[in-house]
Design an enzyme around this catalytic site. Structure first.
Site, PDB file in Angstrom:
ATOM      1  N   SER A 114      36.966  38.438  34.664  1.00 40.66           N
ATOM      2  CA  SER A 114      37.701  38.589  33.603  1.00 40.66           C
ATOM      3  C   SER A 114      36.683  38.151  32.562  1.00 40.66           C
ATOM      4  O   SER A 114      35.568  37.539  32.790  1.00 40.66           O
ATOM      5  CB  SER A 114      38.799  37.469  33.496  1.00 40.66           C
ATOM      6  OG  SER A 114      39.524  37.563  34.655  1.00 40.66           O
TER       7      SER A 114
HETATM    8  N1  SAH Z   1      39.870  35.812  39.020  1.00 42.85           N
HETATM    9  C1  SAH Z   1      38.897  36.935  39.293  1.00 42.85           C
HETATM   10  C2  SAH Z   1      39.264  38.120  38.596  1.00 42.85           C
HETATM   11  C3  SAH Z   1      40.412  38.527  39.302  1.00 42.85           C
HETATM   12  S1  SAH Z   1      40.620  40.355  38.997  1.00 42.85           S
HETATM   13  C4  SAH Z   1      37.208  36.310  38.885  1.00 42.85           C
HETATM   14  O1  SAH Z   1      37.332  35.300  38.467  1.00 42.85           O
HETATM   15  O2  SAH Z   1      36.452  37.005  39.043  1.00 42.85           O
HETATM   16  C5  SAH Z   1      42.094  40.346  39.943  1.00 42.85           C
HETATM   17  C6  SAH Z   1      42.083  40.204  41.156  1.00 42.85           C
HETATM   18  O3  SAH Z   1      43.457  40.142  41.807  1.00 42.85           O
HETATM   19  C7  SAH Z   1      41.486  41.458  42.115  1.00 42.85           C
HETATM   20  O4  SAH Z   1      40.450  41.028  42.881  1.00 42.85           O
HETATM   21  C8  SAH Z   1      42.505  42.083  42.918  1.00 42.85           C
HETATM   22  O5  SAH Z   1      42.105  42.454  44.170  1.00 42.85           O
HETATM   23  C9  SAH Z   1      43.336  40.870  43.191  1.00 42.85           C
HETATM   24  N2  SAH Z   1      44.929  41.246  43.316  1.00 42.85           N
HETATM   25  C10 SAH Z   1      45.385  42.053  43.130  1.00 42.85           C
HETATM   26  N3  SAH Z   1      46.837  42.069  43.761  1.00 42.85           N
HETATM   27  C11 SAH Z   1      46.893  40.915  44.137  1.00 42.85           C
HETATM   28  C12 SAH Z   1      47.761  40.239  45.598  1.00 42.85           C
HETATM   29  N4  SAH Z   1      48.978  40.748  45.778  1.00 42.85           N
HETATM   30  N5  SAH Z   1      47.150  39.314  46.247  1.00 42.85           N
HETATM   31  C13 SAH Z   1      45.991  38.874  46.131  1.00 42.85           C
HETATM   32  N6  SAH Z   1      45.176  39.139  45.085  1.00 42.85           N
HETATM   33  C14 SAH Z   1      45.381  40.322  44.413  1.00 42.85           C
END
Ligand code: SAH
Length: 214
Positions: free
Chosen positions: A61
């Site tokens: 992000s």
């Molecule tokens: N917080 C992260 C960025 C997140 S991007 C950082 O600091 O880099 C969103 C993430 O959510 C992705 O890695 C994706 O794989 C995950 N995601 C999406 N759906 C999900 C679910 N149902 N359970 C766990 N993770 C999930």
């Protein structure tokens, strides 16, 4: 690039100018080097206020959004926090400076494995990362004083609402499509749940089930 004094000054300036004003959040983000979480080509741009690609087609992000979400959690240092969407691990690392214990989950095993390596290298021993479908939360560790979701759902997932302690706060992006999403803060009270809409955002979707590569 290194997180030297110049890079830090510009990084913190961008955070402040986007409304990140909480001193403890700014300090945590000054301490945690975002460059450690962005590998390869895009590492050059780690200190710019923009989202960047990470493996598995996901994104780290934008720093100012990380700051605003963290600030919205109103952490005191005593909380057990659940983050859904480990991604690069950067957000969890920032939370680790401001909370007692951080659990973070991602549906991609590879992202969890990579993030664990960085946590270890930075000696962030109060973070535990799991491969799991975070829409079900982490029943074994519940309840949580804070929950942060970093992928967008249509509505706050029921299991996450249920795993929020009374008095607890959850921050998450909600929206019907990937173009219109709002950051929401949910506060659980004795009587139920209160909702505040914070600002428009854009996140990758919350997807059901573990990823195929997991
Ligand atoms: N917080 C992260 C960025 C997140 S991007 C950082 O600091 O880099 C969103 C993430 O959510 C992705 O890695 C994706 O794989 C995950 N995601 C999406 N759906 C999900 C679910 N149902 N359970 C766990 N993770 C999930």
């Amino acid at each position: 690039m290194s997180f030297d004094a110049d890079a830090k000054m510009q990084f913190l300036f961008a955070l402040r100018s986007h409304g990140v004003t909480d001193q403890s959040v700014l300090q945590a983000m000054e301490k945690i080097d975002r460059g450690a979480f962005v590998k390869g080509y895009f590492n050059e741009r780690a200190y710019e206020d923009m989202p960047l690609p990470i493996p598995c087609g996901q994104t780290i992000s934008q720093p100012s959004v990380v700051g605003l979400m963290t600030q919205a959690l109103r952490l005191t240092g005593r909380e057990k926090v659940l983050e859904v969407g480990t991604g690069s691990g950067y957000q969890a690392a920032v939370l680790s400076q401001l909370a007692r214990r951080v659990y973070t989950v991602d549906r991609h095993r590879r992202l969890v494995a990579d993030a664990r390596k960085v946590f270890e290298a930075l000696d962030l021993s109060n973070i535990t990362a799991f491969t799991a479908d975070g829409s079900f939360g982490l029943p074994d560790q519940a309840p949580f004083e804070r929950i942060l979701v970093t992928a967008a759902a249509e509505d706050p997932p029921g299991p996450l609402l249920a795993q929020l302690r009374i008095g607890g706060i959850m921050v998450l992006p909600v929206g019907q499509s990937d173009t219109v999403q709002h950051l929401i803060r949910v506060t659980r009270t004795e009587q139920g749940y209160e909702y505040d809409e914070l600002r428009p955002v854009r996140f990758v979707p919350l997807v059901e089930g573990l990823a195929k590569d997991s």
